[in-house]
Design a protein around this motif. Structure first.
Motif, mmCIF file in Angstrom:
data_model
loop_
_atom_site.group_PDB
_atom_site.id
_atom_site.type_symbol
_atom_site.label_atom_id
_atom_site.label_comp_id
_atom_site.label_asym_id
_atom_site.label_seq_id
_atom_site.Cartn_x
_atom_site.Cartn_y
_atom_site.Cartn_z
ATOM 1 N N VAL A 194 125.508 -7.334 -36.115
ATOM 2 C CA VAL A 194 124.691 -6.704 -35.087
ATOM 3 C C VAL A 194 123.897 -5.546 -35.683
ATOM 4 O O VAL A 194 122.675 -5.458 -35.524
ATOM 5 C CB VAL A 194 125.610 -6.192 -33.947
ATOM 6 N N PHE A 195 124.596 -4.700 -36.406
ATOM 7 C CA PHE A 195 123.944 -3.537 -37.009
ATOM 8 C C PHE A 195 122.807 -3.974 -37.918
ATOM 9 O O PHE A 195 121.684 -3.475 -37.835
ATOM 10 C CB PHE A 195 124.978 -2.721 -37.799
ATOM 11 N N GLU A 196 123.097 -4.928 -38.782
ATOM 12 C CA GLU A 196 122.086 -5.360 -39.762
ATOM 13 C C GLU A 196 120.904 -6.044 -39.097
ATOM 14 O O GLU A 196 119.761 -5.916 -39.545
ATOM 15 C CB GLU A 196 122.718 -6.290 -40.795
ATOM 16 N N ASN A 197 121.160 -6.800 -38.030
ATOM 17 C CA ASN A 197 120.065 -7.437 -37.322
ATOM 18 C C ASN A 197 119.118 -6.398 -36.749
ATOM 19 O O ASN A 197 117.899 -6.536 -36.846
ATOM 20 C CB ASN A 197 120.622 -8.316 -36.190
ATOM 21 N N VAL A 198 119.693 -5.370 -36.176
ATOM 22 C CA VAL A 198 118.855 -4.326 -35.578
ATOM 23 C C VAL A 198 118.148 -3.519 -36.668
ATOM 24 O O VAL A 198 117.026 -3.049 -36.497
ATOM 25 C CB VAL A 198 119.710 -3.415 -34.665
ATOM 26 N N MET B 153 127.268 -0.403 -29.070
ATOM 27 C CA MET B 153 127.696 0.287 -30.279
ATOM 28 C C MET B 153 129.038 -0.253 -30.777
ATOM 29 O O MET B 153 129.239 -0.423 -31.967
ATOM 30 C CB MET B 153 127.819 1.776 -29.949
ATOM 31 N N HIS B 154 129.937 -0.540 -29.818
ATOM 32 C CA HIS B 154 131.277 -0.971 -30.224
ATOM 33 C C HIS B 154 131.267 -2.344 -30.894
ATOM 34 O O HIS B 154 132.235 -2.759 -31.484
ATOM 35 C CB HIS B 154 132.200 -0.998 -29.004
ATOM 36 N N ARG C 127 120.895 -8.246 -25.566
ATOM 37 C CA ARG C 127 120.810 -6.777 -25.654
ATOM 38 C C ARG C 127 120.566 -6.356 -27.102
ATOM 39 O O ARG C 127 119.780 -5.452 -27.387
ATOM 40 C CB ARG C 127 122.106 -6.146 -25.123
ATOM 41 N N VAL C 128 121.234 -7.062 -28.002
ATOM 42 C CA VAL C 128 120.989 -6.782 -29.430
ATOM 43 C C VAL C 128 119.529 -7.076 -29.750
ATOM 44 O O VAL C 128 118.856 -6.313 -30.442
ATOM 45 C CB VAL C 128 121.921 -7.621 -30.328
ATOM 46 N N ALA C 129 119.024 -8.210 -29.238
ATOM 47 C CA ALA C 129 117.642 -8.584 -29.522
ATOM 48 C C ALA C 129 116.677 -7.533 -28.990
ATOM 49 O O ALA C 129 115.694 -7.178 -29.645
ATOM 50 C CB ALA C 129 117.337 -9.952 -28.915
ATOM 51 N N VAL C 130 116.986 -7.018 -27.797
ATOM 52 C CA VAL C 130 116.124 -5.955 -27.241
ATOM 53 C C VAL C 130 116.223 -4.710 -28.117
ATOM 54 O O VAL C 130 115.214 -4.076 -28.447
ATOM 55 C CB VAL C 130 116.507 -5.640 -25.782
ATOM 56 N N GLU D 143 121.929 3.420 -34.780
ATOM 57 C CA GLU D 143 123.049 3.849 -33.951
ATOM 58 C C GLU D 143 122.567 4.371 -32.605
ATOM 59 O O GLU D 143 123.158 4.094 -31.554
ATOM 60 C CB GLU D 143 123.880 4.896 -34.694
ATOM 61 N N GLU D 144 121.466 5.099 -32.644
ATOM 62 C CA GLU D 144 120.861 5.603 -31.419
ATOM 63 C C GLU D 144 120.557 4.457 -30.456
ATOM 64 O O GLU D 144 120.942 4.485 -29.282
ATOM 65 C CB GLU D 144 119.518 6.253 -31.794
#
Ligand SMILES: Nc1ncnc2c1ncn2[C@@H]1O[C@H](COP(=O)(O)OP(=O)(O)OP(=O)(O)O)[C@@H](O)[C@H]1O
Ligand SMILES: [Mg+2]
Lengths: 225, 813
Positions: free
Chosen positions: A100-104, A132-133, A149-152, A123-124
């Protein structure tokens, strides 16, 4: 912000010519939230792809922030795109091999943001989207609503001026769908221009204006109150 | 950004364990092969470069050129040349002669046969062989001095602390003491000049041979000579000065030749051959095939090409598998592009993935190469080891190789994958099936190379088997050949014969002045029939029964007869070839004719018998004219004993015991004649082993790639397979569906590989006077073999895919 005139896009295969966009003209002002509706195959996605600088039109003019971009080459389009436009797809289109982190984080990497700043910014955004979790999970480990939500989050991480969403709720149930629509509305209220393709009258009501298309042309515009 | 690429690369590699395994295994095998051959090549090209004055050291050679003759030279030079050069040319700083001799040596009571090198005292002023004991200036000062290598010192004395110790050495007839004056470091493997024991050339001065030759400019006795030129000297390229020098000393010889030519026909005059003295750079010696003993660099390039082919096959695996996997990566590429990645960045990303892989493979490949090195050394007949200090060029060669492999393997996938249109891949419009024309061509190429190598291997093996089994015209089985060069053979031979002949199992005994088989010398003098001089007649002085004992047949006349006194004076037996080419007549007419030696006033020889042609050289040669005689003064260099067929152990023990009783101070050295003949084909055997290994490895690598491709095809077609099964397709039908494509490719590969393989192997066979014909079934066999291996590989995947439950495979969409 967006001003297109007599835009044409024709797909040619061996036997048939499909006119996907037929001399369409549209204006979108900064800060607007526009919904595009119409029957399947009328050219909505084609239009969105051109607006998002993923594809180029055959003829016509496309002013993006008063710059003519209709004849930009791929490299120039990529340059403009990565700084100004965020995308949300119906099928999420997260990279399965990345967390998730890397995708964003991805758009920030391509705009050359430094590693520390990237971390802070991602993170923001994840915080704001309340995932975040799940930062170290892989997309397959998330529900559809979480994935969107990740995509957004990924679409907004670069603070784009424009977000293009192609049926963002198409794969979601109504409660997850509403959640995403709320996110988009929030973003719009903070100043981001949003253009969204949708089949749902319900979702379209979140927008300021509905553009109805048929056979590659606009047939009607509804202004919402 | 780079860190991001690296991280993603690692994760991608880790996720695709099977593919990554295939890629790394394949590439590391390819790199291991290539680096071994590279090491070999680097070593070959590094010969003699370690001498600090290497660029000023030259070997004196005799050079011939002229019409009708390939220019060429010989390092064997007559005895007075080197000292005369030192005397006449101020550019010559030092000149030394060296010669290798076999001798008997004795340390305490241990007698052994060894080789010893004699060199003029300035040897160490020219060559840089480091000494670990003693001093280069005095090492060869005294004629009684002897330098030994570390290795030799250790085997003889068990220590290198041997300066001052004595070794008894027998050069001619009597043992003489030599005092060890220095110990040299072991001679590097890439030195064309080497020695175990090194004595002073002066020591030979009193031997009969050197005395005879010391003022003779036409006679060579196996002496190599080297000069060290002064820095600014251009003597090496000044052929005029060298010609004048030669003329000054060898005037009379040139006169001789002119006269000889006058007597000859016009044809011979046209073919006049010029000979002269030349200086050959030391570093050129190992790799100049024009001078006798020089290796042919062509062979090295062939080896490198084979190794490159193997590596290419491994690289192709990477490429085809990456393309094959593109379906699975299409979405990633699309998303990255939408997120703002430029094509360039994607190319960099994919290339960094392949570089990472090639670096990993290079590391495992090098480890593999080190493990395989002993095996390779055996094959190559060299003592190689990886040493970056000795071959600094290896470092950048291997580094460059790794980069090249990454680029070669990764660039096509990088270009293809990065060109995907994001809109289309995200819509799943692009059909990335993993097998386009390009990857099909690559797979075909892999099999073309593999099949070509397999065909070559079969042909070489066939030719070897043919040469081994060919009836060469005499009975070489069960013949023991005993070396009597170092003993008083004239006296020993009759005694030895008497001692063993009555034993059971000993069929026949004879002796000759020449040996038979690989590594044995040949003796040839010019012969003259009427006016014409014919060189290249090979002579075999031997005992009366030489021919019958060895099973050579007569087509006319009789064998030598001890009862006829003139047989030892003026009788010869010649072979059919001599009758035809030298005498130009028929066997019927040749009997009773006489021939004369070209030089000296020997009595004319009468032909009493004509022997059937037999092959006494390897089968690259036609049978040459040959002449047998029974000299009154026979000095056997070899005793031949024919044993009864069967286990030779007891008979050999008997021969050895009889020898020890008779000649206690010389070792019993023997060979089997048939083994000596087999040795002729050592190089062919080496080539067959190399081609066989390369062929085996290539087919393995190619199949490794197929395995991966078949797996990918199964994955990419999961949905299709599922639907087909729902519609009622059987496992065999589905497996056939997946295998069909590949089988077609291999058949095409066979068709493409066959003509060039035939062409090359047929060319290779042309160098053999006796050779096989390449038959069609060789191609069939190679094709069938490849097909069998490939089908087995594919079937494993195809059957697995076909057996899967269609419900599962349909759900993946
Ligand atoms: N790559 C292509 N090649 C050929 N024709 C295409 C291509 N992409 C789209 N089309 C055609 O262009 C027309 C417009 O397609 P588009 O994807 O824009 O429709 P849409 O309005 O998004 O439909 P939907 O609501 O089903 O997503 C369709 O008739 C389609 O078949
Ligand atoms: Mg659409």
């Amino acid at each position: 912000m967006i001003k297109i005139r007599d835009l044409e896009k024709i797909y040619r295969t061996e036997e048939v010519e499909t006119v996907a966009l037929n001399k369409i003209s549209i204006d979108v002002k900064e800060g607007e939230f526009v919904a595009i509706m119409g029957p399947s195959g009328c050219g909505k996605s084609t239009l969105l792809n051109i607006l998002g600088l993923l594809d180029d039109p055959d003829t016509g003019s496309f002013l993006f922030n008063n710059i003519e971009v209709a004849n930009f080459n791929e490299r120039k389009r990529a340059e403009l795109r990565k700084h100004n436009i965020g995308f949300v797809f119906q099928s999420f289109n997260l990279i399965d091999e990345l967390t998730v982190f890397e995708n964003v984080e991805l758009p920030l990497i391509y705009t050359g943001v430094k590693s520390v700043d990237r971390k802070k910014r991602v993170e923001e955004v994840l915080d704001k989207m309340q995932i975040m979790h799940r930062r170290n999970h892989y997309p397959q480990q998330l529900s559809g609503g979480q994935q969107q939500r990740v995509a957004v989050a990924r679409a907004v991480v670069n603070n784009p001026k424009l977000i293009l969403a192609d049926e963002p709720t198409g794969n979601l149930d109504s409660s997850n769908g509403n959640e995403v629509m709320t996110l988009l509305t929030d973003l719009n209220e903070q100043g981001t221009t949003i253009i969204m393709v949708t089949h749902s009258e319900h979702d379209a009501r979140y927008s300021h204006r509905i553009i109805r298309m048929l056979d590659g042309q606009t047939v009607l515009e509804n202004i919402m109150v | 950004m780079f860190k991001h690429y690296l991280k993603i690369s690692f994760r991608n590699l880790a996720q695709q364990k099977v593919l990554t395994g295939i890629n790394i295994l394949g590439l590391s095998i390819g790199i291991a092969c290539f680096s071994l051959f590279l090491l070999y090549a680097v070593n070959e090209f590094s010969y003699d470069r370690f001498h600090t004055k290497a660029d000023r050291i030259y070997r004196i050679i005799e050079w011939w050129e002229g019409e009708g003759r390939e220019p060429g030279g010989s390092g064997s030079i007559s005895t007075p040349v080197a000292p005369a050069m030192k005397k006449d040319f101020p550019d010559v700083e030092y000149a030394v002669r060296t010669t290798d001799r076999g001798c008997l040596a004795r340390v305490n009571d241990h007698v052994f046969h060894t080789s010893i090198t004699f060199a003029d005292a300035d040897f160490f002023n020219i060559f840089s062989f480091p000494l670990i004991r003693g001093d280069v200036h005095t090492a060869l000062k005294d004629p009684g001095h002897l330098v030994v290598t570390r290795e030799k010192a250790l085997t003889l004395f068990g220590t290198t602390d041997v300066v001052g110790k004595t070794i008894q050495i027998k050069i001619d007839t009597a043992y003489k003491p030599f005092t060890i004056s220095a110990v040299a470091e072991n001679i590097p493997a890439n030195s064309s000049k080497s020695f175990q024991l090194l004595g002073n050339f002066e020591h030979l001065a009193n031997t009969e041979m050197v005395k005879q030759s010391s003022n003779n400019w036409h006679m060579t006795i196996g002496i190599d000579a080297f000069v060290l030129l002064k820095q600014e000297s251009r003597l090496a390229t000044d052929h005029k000065r060298l010609a004048l020098f030669r003329k000054k000393y060898a005037e009379e010889e040139i006169q001789d030749r002119k006269e000889l030519k006058k007597g000859k026909g016009k044809k011979d005059q046209q073919q006049a051959v010029q000979s002269g003295i030349r200086l050959q750079p030391l570093r050129d010696i190992h790799m100049n095939p024009q001078v006798e003993g020089g290796a042919d660099p062509k062979n090295i390039w062939i080896l490198i090409t084979i190794a490159a082919a193997v590596l290419l096959i491994a690289c192709i695996n990477f490429t085809t598998l990456a393309i094959g996997r593109s379906a699975g990566r299409a979405k990633e590429i699309g998303v990255r592009k939408v997120m703002g990645s430029e094509r360039k960045q994607l190319i960099v990303q994919f290339l960094s993935e392949s570089f990472l892989l090639s670096v990993l493979s290079a590391v495992t490949g090098l480890i593999l190469a080190c493990v395989l090195l002993p095996l390779f050394n055996q094959l190559a007949g060299r003592q190689l080891y990886f040493s970056f200090s000795r071959f600094p060029e290896l470092m950048w060669l291997l580094g460059g190789l790794t980069l090249l492999v990454g680029l070669l393997a990764g660039s096509y996938p990088a270009l293809v994958l990065s060109s995907f249109n994001p809109v289309e891949v995200l819509k799943r419009k692009i059909r990335v099936g993993g097998s386009n024309l390009f990857t099909r061509s690559l797979v075909t190429l892999q099999f073309v190379l593999s099949i070509g190598l397999i065909i070559s291997t079969i042909v070489i093996l066939q030719q070897i088997a043919f040469m081994r089994s060919k009836n060469i015209g005499f009975n070489k089985e069960n013949v023991v050949m005993i070396n009597t060069q170092r003993v008083d053979a004239k006296r020993i031979y009759p005694l030895y014969k008497q001692a063993i002949q009555s034993n059971t199992g000993i069929m026949d005994i004879t002796a000759g002045e020449m040996g038979l088989g690989s590594g044995e010398g040949q003796m040839g003098r010019g012969y003259r029939n009427y006016k014409e001089e014919i060189s290249g007649v090979i002579e075999y002085p031997g005992d009366y029964n030489f021919l019958n004992a060895l099973g050579m047949q007569l087509v006319a006349g009789r064998y030598f007869d001890p009862a006829i006194a003139s047989d030892t004076m003026s009788a010869v037996i010649v072979n059919e070839e001599l009758v035809h080419t030298v005498l130009g007549t028929t066997t019927a007419n040749a009997l009773g004719k006489t021939i004369n030696t070209a030089k000296g006033n020997n009595p004319p020889k009468t032909i009493i018998g004509i022997s059937r042609n037999f092959n006494f050289e390897d089968l690259t040669h036609q049978v040459r004219p040959q002449l047998f005689s029974r000299p009154a003064n026979l000095e056997p260099a070899r005793i031949y004993v024919r044993l009864q067929a069967g286990d030779p152990a007891a008979k050999l023990a008997l021969l050895s015991n009889a020898w020890k009783k008779l000649v206690p101070d010389a070792p019993f050295e023997y060979n089997f004649v048939d083994e000596k003949f087999d040795l002729f084909y050592k190089s062919e055997e080496r080539w067959s082993t190399i081609a066989g290994w390369a062929g085996g490895i290539s087919i393995f690598l190619a199949c490794l790639g197929l395995f991966g491709l078949a797996a990918l095809a199964a994955v990419n077609r999961t949905k299709e397979i599922g639907i087909r099964k729902v519609m009622g397709a059987t496992v065999t039908q589905v497996a056939g569906l997946l295998s069909k494509d590949f089988i077609k490719l291999i058949t095409i590969a066979l068709v493409i590989a066959s003509p060039p393989a035939w062409y090359f192997m047929n060319n290779w066979l042309q160098s053999y006077a006796w050779r096989i014909n390449i038959t069609w079934w060789v191609f069939g066999l190679a094709g069938l073999f490849s097909l069998l291996v490939a089908v087995t590989t594919i079937s494993i995947q195809a059957i697995k895919a076909a057996m899967a439950n269609p419900v599962n495979s349909l759900r993946t969409e």
